[in-house]
Every structure is written in structure tokens, then in C-alpha cells.
Design a protein around this motif. Structure first.
Motif, PDB file in Angstrom:
ATOM      1  N   SER A   2     -12.326   4.560  -6.101  1.00 39.72           N
ATOM      2  CA  SER A   2     -11.019   5.199  -6.268  1.00 39.72           C
ATOM      3  C   SER A   2     -11.097   6.527  -7.002  1.00 39.72           C
ATOM      4  O   SER A   2     -10.138   7.287  -7.020  1.00 39.72           O
ATOM      5  N   CYS A   3     -12.245   6.834  -7.600  1.00 38.03           N
ATOM      6  CA  CYS A   3     -12.393   8.132  -8.272  1.00 38.03           C
ATOM      7  C   CYS A   3     -13.057   9.153  -7.363  1.00 38.03           C
ATOM      8  O   CYS A   3     -13.282  10.287  -7.772  1.00 38.03           O
ATOM      9  N   LEU A   4     -13.355   8.772  -6.130  1.00 37.19           N
ATOM     10  CA  LEU A   4     -13.991   9.679  -5.173  1.00 37.19           C
ATOM     11  C   LEU A   4     -12.951  10.253  -4.216  1.00 37.19           C
ATOM     12  O   LEU A   4     -11.902   9.649  -4.003  1.00 37.19           O
ATOM     13  N   PRO A   5     -13.248  11.401  -3.592  1.00 34.87           N
ATOM     14  CA  PRO A   5     -12.303  11.994  -2.643  1.00 34.87           C
ATOM     15  C   PRO A   5     -12.395  11.308  -1.284  1.00 34.87           C
ATOM     16  O   PRO A   5     -12.939  11.836  -0.315  1.00 34.87           O
ATOM     17  N   MET A   6     -11.878  10.091  -1.218  1.00 30.34           N
ATOM     18  CA  MET A   6     -11.949   9.332   0.027  1.00 30.34           C
ATOM     19  C   MET A   6     -10.731   8.457   0.201  1.00 30.34           C
ATOM     20  O   MET A   6     -10.030   8.146  -0.763  1.00 30.34           O
ATOM     21  N   SER A   7     -10.473   8.093   1.447  1.00 34.05           N
ATOM     22  CA  SER A   7      -9.437   7.141   1.788  1.00 34.05           C
ATOM     23  C   SER A   7     -10.063   6.108   2.714  1.00 34.05           C
ATOM     24  O   SER A   7     -10.942   6.442   3.509  1.00 34.05           O
ATOM     25  N   ILE A   8      -9.608   4.874   2.592  1.00 37.84           N
ATOM     26  CA  ILE A   8     -10.128   3.785   3.410  1.00 37.84           C
ATOM     27  C   ILE A   8      -8.977   3.253   4.251  1.00 37.84           C
ATOM     28  O   ILE A   8      -7.933   2.886   3.714  1.00 37.84           O
ATOM     29  N   ILE A   9      -9.188   3.207   5.564  1.00 38.01           N
ATOM     30  CA  ILE A   9      -8.177   2.687   6.484  1.00 38.01           C
ATOM     31  C   ILE A   9      -8.728   1.403   7.089  1.00 38.01           C
ATOM     32  O   ILE A   9      -9.830   1.383   7.637  1.00 38.01           O
ATOM     33  N   ILE A  10      -7.941   0.332   6.985  1.00 32.44           N
ATOM     34  CA  ILE A  10      -8.345  -0.962   7.532  1.00 32.44           C
ATOM     35  C   ILE A  10      -7.271  -1.402   8.509  1.00 32.44           C
ATOM     36  O   ILE A  10      -6.087  -1.447   8.162  1.00 32.44           O
ATOM     37  N   VAL A  11      -7.685  -1.741   9.735  1.00 26.11           N
ATOM     38  CA  VAL A  11      -6.770  -2.270  10.734  1.00 26.11           C
ATOM     39  C   VAL A  11      -7.189  -3.707  10.996  1.00 26.11           C
ATOM     40  O   VAL A  11      -8.308  -3.961  11.437  1.00 26.11           O
ATOM     41  N   GLY A  12      -6.294  -4.640  10.694  1.00 28.46           N
ATOM     42  CA  GLY A  12      -6.570  -6.057  10.911  1.00 28.46           C
ATOM     43  C   GLY A  12      -6.296  -6.428  12.354  1.00 28.46           C
ATOM     44  O   GLY A  12      -5.207  -6.178  12.869  1.00 28.46           O
ATOM     45  N   VAL A  13      -7.282  -7.006  13.031  1.00 26.95           N
ATOM     46  CA  VAL A  13      -7.157  -7.368  14.433  1.00 26.95           C
ATOM     47  C   VAL A  13      -7.251  -8.886  14.558  1.00 26.95           C
ATOM     48  O   VAL A  13      -8.121  -9.507  13.965  1.00 26.95           O
ATOM     49  N   GLY A  14      -6.326  -9.465  15.325  1.00 21.59           N
ATOM     50  CA  GLY A  14      -6.360 -10.891  15.587  1.00 21.59           C
ATOM     51  C   GLY A  14      -5.278 -11.643  14.836  1.00 21.59           C
ATOM     52  O   GLY A  14      -4.471 -11.056  14.113  1.00 21.59           O
ATOM     53  N   PRO A  15      -5.263 -12.966  14.981  1.00 18.56           N
ATOM     54  CA  PRO A  15      -4.195 -13.787  14.409  1.00 18.56           C
ATOM     55  C   PRO A  15      -4.452 -14.255  12.969  1.00 18.56           C
ATOM     56  O   PRO A  15      -3.678 -15.023  12.420  1.00 18.56           O
ATOM     57  N   ALA A  16      -5.519 -13.806  12.351  1.00 18.22           N
ATOM     58  CA  ALA A  16      -5.886 -14.283  11.014  1.00 18.22           C
ATOM     59  C   ALA A  16      -4.846 -13.903   9.966  1.00 18.22           C
ATOM     60  O   ALA A  16      -4.015 -13.014  10.178  1.00 18.22           O
ATOM     61  N   GLU A  17      -4.920 -14.576   8.821  1.00 17.57           N
ATOM     62  CA  GLU A  17      -4.096 -14.206   7.674  1.00 17.57           C
ATOM     63  C   GLU A  17      -4.805 -13.073   6.945  1.00 17.57           C
ATOM     64  O   GLU A  17      -6.009 -13.135   6.706  1.00 17.57           O
ATOM     65  N   PHE A  18      -4.066 -12.055   6.579  1.00 21.03           N
ATOM     66  CA  PHE A  18      -4.661 -10.890   5.953  1.00 21.03           C
ATOM     67  C   PHE A  18      -4.196 -10.699   4.513  1.00 21.03           C
ATOM     68  O   PHE A  18      -4.105  -9.571   4.027  1.00 21.03           O
ATOM     69  N   ASP A  19      -3.942 -11.791   3.809  1.00 20.38           N
ATOM     70  CA  ASP A  19      -3.442 -11.700   2.437  1.00 20.38           C
ATOM     71  C   ASP A  19      -4.378 -10.891   1.538  1.00 20.38           C
ATOM     72  O   ASP A  19      -3.924 -10.080   0.728  1.00 20.38           O
ATOM     73  N   ALA A  20      -5.678 -11.080   1.680  1.00 20.21           N
ATOM     74  CA  ALA A  20      -6.634 -10.359   0.842  1.00 20.21           C
ATOM     75  C   ALA A  20      -6.600  -8.857   1.146  1.00 20.21           C
ATOM     76  O   ALA A  20      -6.745  -8.031   0.237  1.00 20.21           O
TER      77      ALA A  20
END
Length: 106
Positions: A2-20
Motif C-alpha cells: 500500500s506504500c507503493l505506486p500501484m493498484s490491484i484489480i481483482i475480478v471474481g469469476v464463478g459462483p464462489a463466495e468472495f467474502d475474503a
């Protein structure tokens, strides 16, 4: 990260639970590890299933997905620049094609 010049994009695919993944996104609560809190929110998570157009318009689905996935990137970039005190450089002069007279303002 979080102290670096970056962004993380996550796309959840499928029927799973994505609570985490929702927790990792950090929109509600700043995440921490071993007692150390993230300096800023750098993760954007979206579940793909929320963007499937039921009428079968895949172009519309992808456009909405892209819009929401990229929505936080400008704020994440600006927060990094502000925390480091980095200001934009002045804009360069407008481009003048070769052979064109250069106009100056007085």
C-alpha cells in the motif's frame, strides 16, 4: 504494497463466495496485517457475476464491468501522489508541427 505506486484489480469469476476478497478490497475497513494497517486502499474487487447482462448484451456487460473496475484508480493514484507531496509538472507548450509558424503569447 500500500506504500507503493500501484493498484490491484481483482475480478471474481464463478459462483464462489468472495467474502475474503471484499475484505481485501478495504472499502469499508482499512485492512491490517500483524498490527500494521495499510497506508491506503489499493485494491479494487468486483465479482464478474454482478455484471452479466441478462438480456445477453455482452458489450454492455463488459462496459459496465470496465467502468466499475477502473473507478477507484484515479483516487488511488492521487492519494499516493498527495501522501508523497508530489505535484504535477507544468504542462509543456502545445505541439507545433514542423514548418508551421510558432505563435507566442504576450
Amino acid at each position: 504494497a500500500s506504500c507503493l505506486p500501484m493498484s490491484i484489480i481483482i475480478v471474481g469469476v464463478g459462483p464462489a463466495e468472495f467474502d475474503a476478497m471484499v475484505e481485501l478490497d478495504g472499502d469499508e475497513v482499512r485492512i491490517s496485517s500483524r498490527g500494521r494497517y495499510a497506508e491506503r486502499d489499493i485494491v479494487q474487487f468486483v465479482p464478474f457475476r454482478d455484471y452479466i447482462d441478462r438480456s445477453g448484451n455482452h458489450i454492455l456487460s463488459m462496459a459496465r464491468l470496465a467502468k466499475d473496475v477502473l473507478a477507484e484508480i484515479p483516487d488511488q493514484f492521487l492519494s499516493y501522489m498527495r501522501t508523497r507531496g508530489i505535484k504535477p509538472s507544468p504542462a509543456p507548450p502545445p505541439y507545433t508541427p514542423p514548418g508551421q509558424p510558432v505563435q507566442t503569447q504576450i
